[in-house]
Design an enzyme around this catalytic site. Structure first.
Site, PDB file in Angstrom:
ATOM      1  CG  HIS A 128      -1.723   0.951   1.445  1.00 49.80           C
ATOM      2  ND1 HIS A 128      -1.617   2.177   1.642  1.00 49.80           N
ATOM      3  CD2 HIS A 128      -3.188   0.992   1.135  1.00 49.80           C
ATOM      4  CE1 HIS A 128      -2.868   2.984   1.842  1.00 49.80           C
ATOM      5  NE2 HIS A 128      -3.723   2.249   1.608  1.00 49.80           N
ATOM      6  CG  ASP A 205       0.400  -2.316   6.063  1.00 56.48           C
ATOM      7  OD1 ASP A 205      -0.394  -2.698   6.908  1.00 56.48           O
ATOM      8  OD2 ASP A 205       0.413  -1.657   5.250  1.00 56.48           O
ATOM      9  CD  GLN A 208      -6.690  -4.491   4.151  1.00 54.78           C
ATOM     10  OE1 GLN A 208      -7.821  -5.183   4.490  1.00 54.78           O
ATOM     11  NE2 GLN A 208      -7.168  -3.236   3.754  1.00 54.78           N
ATOM     12  CE  LYS A 231      -7.076  -0.407   6.496  1.00 51.96           C
ATOM     13  NZ  LYS A 231      -7.902   0.141   5.379  1.00 51.96           N
ATOM     14  CB  CYS A 371      -3.866   3.056  -1.449  1.00 57.82           C
ATOM     15  SG  CYS A 371      -4.958   4.682  -1.109  1.00 57.82           S
TER      16      CYS A 371
HETATM   17  N1  C6P Z   1      -6.288   0.426   2.836  1.00 61.89           N
HETATM   18  C1  C6P Z   1      -8.210   0.159   1.341  1.00 61.89           C
HETATM   19  O1  C6P Z   1      -9.298   0.350   1.024  1.00 61.89           O
HETATM   20  P1  C6P Z   1      -5.142   3.729   7.057  1.00 61.89           P
HETATM   21  O2  C6P Z   1      -5.503   4.533   5.908  1.00 61.89           O
HETATM   22  O3  C6P Z   1      -3.792   4.611   7.871  1.00 61.89           O
HETATM   23  O4  C6P Z   1      -6.000   3.375   8.136  1.00 61.89           O
HETATM   24  O5  C6P Z   1      -4.457   2.444   6.460  1.00 61.89           O
HETATM   25  C2  C6P Z   1      -3.729   2.415   5.384  1.00 61.89           C
HETATM   26  C3  C6P Z   1      -3.218   1.212   4.765  1.00 61.89           C
HETATM   27  C4  C6P Z   1      -2.205   0.387   4.933  1.00 61.89           C
HETATM   28  N2  C6P Z   1      -1.900  -0.852   4.653  1.00 61.89           N
HETATM   29  C5  C6P Z   1      -2.708  -1.244   3.856  1.00 61.89           C
HETATM   30  C6  C6P Z   1      -2.353  -2.790   3.338  1.00 61.89           C
HETATM   31  C7  C6P Z   1      -4.080  -1.027   3.825  1.00 61.89           C
HETATM   32  O6  C6P Z   1      -5.024  -1.858   3.419  1.00 61.89           O
HETATM   33  C8  C6P Z   1      -4.312   0.311   4.265  1.00 61.89           C
HETATM   34  C9  C6P Z   1      -5.861   0.891   3.901  1.00 61.89           C
HETATM   35  C10 C6P Z   1      -7.681   0.944   2.554  1.00 61.89           C
HETATM   36  O7  C6P Z   1      -7.489  -0.980   0.888  1.00 61.89           O
HETATM   37  C11 C6P Z   1      -7.767   2.199   2.337  1.00 61.89           C
HETATM   38  S1  C6P Z   1      -6.964   2.668   0.920  1.00 61.89           S
END
Ligand code: C6P
Length: 413
Positions: A128, A205, A208, A231, A371
Site C-alpha cells: 500500500h 503493515d 489487513q 478496520k 492506494c
Molecule cells: N487500505 C483500502 O481500502 P490507514 O488509511 O492508515 O488506516 O490504512 C492504510 C493502509 C495501509 N496498509 C494497507 C495494507 C491498507 O490496506 C491500508 C488501508 C484501505 O484498502 C484504504 S486505502
C-alpha cells in the site's frame, strides 16, 4: 451452493451493527468494503458515547476525577490492544491515528536515526502507498536506496529473490502481512528470519491482517507492527504501532509537543519514556477507549472463528466469481494463502461503472487502484473492483454481488 455458516450466529452479529439495518437505493445494504473501513457494533458506539457523555477530559494532565477516569480507561485500552497482539507489555504499544501514521513514525524515528547513504530498504511490489511513500521520503533524506521483492503470476512474493535482494546493506524489510488487493498472506516469520540474519529490522503493515486473523507479534517474529482501529470495528482516528521495547527506547521522537517531554528548556528538551515519547499532544482519547471495546468485541467472538467465517465466505466468493464470464480475479487461488479481500477485473466494464451498478443494487464495493499504484502497474490494469468481507457478511451478499456483476455485464456488453 451457498455454505451454511457454522462459526457463530452471524445474523445475531449483524443485528449488533445499526448501520447494516438500513436500505440503500431501495435495497438492503450489503456492505462489502470492510477492507477500506469496517462498520461499528453497538458495543463500540455505546462505549464512545459513554466517554463523551460521562467522563470526557484530557488524559495524563488533570488531578480531578474525570481526568483520572479518562486516563485509566485510555491506559486500560492500551493494555487490551497489547494483549490482543501478544505484546510483552502495554508500553510497547503507541497509539497513532492509523496504520499510515504508525509507518511514518517508524520510517522517520527509526529510519532517521539509523539509515545511512547506501543502506537498503526492502519493500514488496504489493505494498500500500502507506508502506512505500514514508520510506521514499526517508530514503531521500538519508541517501538510503529502496529495493522491491517481486510477485509471481498469482500475486505471491517470489521468496527466491531474497537471496539477491537481502544484502548486508539491507537495514529494513517492510511488508504487508496481508495485501489489501490480492488478499495474499505473506510468510512474515520466514522472511523475518532471513532479514534478521543480515541484521535488518522487520516492519509489518498489519492493516489487513490484525482485523481478520489471530496475530501474535512473538509468533510473527517482526520488530514493528502497524494497524488501524477503524478496520477492526473501532472508530476512525485511532490506530497503533507495536514495537520491540529496546528499539522503541532507542528511537528519537517523531512529533514534538505536550505530553512527550520530561523537561523543556529554552534551547533544548529531554523526552518522556516510551510510549508517551511518541504521543505528542492530546490523543484521540474516546476513540482509543472505544478501540479497547472493539478488541473486547472481536476477542469475545474469537479471532480463529472470525478467520474461519471469512474463509467460508471467501471460498464461496471465489467459486461464484470464478464462474462469471469475462471476470478475472487477481491474487492466489488457494484460500489457505489468502484472506477475504477479493479484487477482480470485468472485461469491457470499467471498475467505477461496475461499482456504480452494484451501488444501485445496494452492494457497496471499492473500485480504483486501492492506494497500490505500483501493484496495479505490475498487474497491468489501471484499476480493479474489490469486495472485502468481515464478520457480519453472509453468503446471500455474495449472491447479490454476483447478480449485480451479471447485470453490469449485460448493460455494458
Ligand atoms: N487500505 C483500502 O481500502 P490507514 O488509511 O492508515 O488506516 O490504512 C492504510 C493502509 C495501509 N496498509 C494497507 C495494507 C491498507 O490496506 C491500508 C488501508 C484501505 O484498502 C484504504 S486505502
Amino acid at each position: 451452493m451457498a455454505p451454511t455458516l457454522t462459526q457463530f450466529d452471524v445474523l445475531a452479529i449483524r443485528r449488533e451493527f445499526p448501520i447494516l439495518q438500513q436500505e440503500v437505493n431501495g435495497k438492503p445494504l450489503a456492505f462489502l468494503d470492510s477492507g477500506a473501513s469496517s462498520q461499528k457494533p453497538r458495543q463500540v458506539l455505546d462505549c464512545l458515547e459513554d466517554y463523551y457523555r460521562r467522563y470526557n477530559a484530557n488524559v495524563h494532565r488533570g488531578v480531578y476525577r474525570l481526568s483520572e477516569e479518562a486516563t485509566f480507561a485510555y491506559e486500560r485500552a492500551r493494555g487490551k490492544v497489547a494483549s490482543f497482539i501478544g505484546a510483552a507489555s502495554p508500553r510497547e504499544v503507541v497509539f497513532t491515528r492509523n496504520t499510515t501514521e504508525a509507518l511514518n513514525l517508524v520510517a522517520n524515528a527509526w529510519g532517521g536515526a539509523n539509515l545511512r547513504p547506501g543502506d537498503r530498504i526492502l519493500l514488496t511490489l504489493m505494498e500500500h502507498h502507506s508502506n512505500i511513500v514514508p520510506w521514499q521520503l526517508i530514503a531521500r533524506r538519508t541517501g538510503a536506496v529502496i529495493d522491491y521483492l517481486g510477485l509471481d503470476g498469482e500475486g505471491r512474493l517470489v521468496l527466491d529473490e531474497l537471496d539477491t535482494r537481502l544484502t548486508d546493506r539491507t537495514r529494513v524489510v517492510a511488508l504487508a502481512h496481508q495485501s489489501n488487493v490480492l488478499g495474499t498472506i505473506n510468510p512474515v516469520r520466514q522472511i523475518a528470519e532471513r532479514a534478521h540474519a543480515v541484521g535488518a529490522i522487520v516492519v509489518v503493515d498489519g492493516a489487513q491482517s490484525v482485523p481478520h486473523m489471530p496475530v501474535n507479534v512473538q509468533a510473527l517474529g517482526c520488530d514493528f507492527l502497524a494497524f488501524s482501529g477503524h478496520k477492526m470495528c473501532a472508530p476512525t482516528g485511532i490506530g497503533a504501532l507495536w514495537g520491540r521495547r529496546e528499539l522503541l527506547d532507542a528511537m528519537p521522537p517523531f512529533l514534538g509537543g505536550g505530553s512527550m517531554i520530561k523537561v523543556v528548556e529554552l534551547d533544548q528538551s529531554s523526552f518522556a519514556d516510551v510510549p508517551a515519547r511518541f504521543e505528542a499532544g492530546t490523543p484521540a482519547i474516546g476513540e482509543a477507549i472505544a478501540f479497547g471495546a472493539a478488541v473486547d468485541y472481536l476477542s469475545a467472538i474469537g479471532m480463529e472463528a472470525i478467520q474461519r467465517h471469512e474463509h467460508e465466505l471467501l471460498a464461496y466468493a471465489l467459486e461464484r466469481l470464478g464462474a462469471v464470464d469475462g471476470l478475472t480475479i487477481v491474487g492466489p487461488r488457494d484460500t489457505r494463502e489468502r484472506g477475504a479481500a477479493v479484487s477482480f477485473a470485468l472485461e469491457g466494464v470499467h471498475p467505477h461503472d461496475l461499482a456504480a451498478v452494484l451501488d444501485g443494487e445496494g452492494v457497496a464495493v471499492r473500485a480504483g487502484h486501492h492506494c497500490t499504484q505500483p501493484l496495479h502497474r505490475h498487474l497491468d490494469v489501471p484499476a480493479t473492483t474489490r469486495a472485502s468481507f468481515y464478520i457480519y457478511n453472509i453468503p446471500e451478499e455474495v449472491d447479490r454481488l454476483v447478480a449485480g456483476i451479471e447485470k453490469a455485464r449485460r448493460m455494458f456488453r
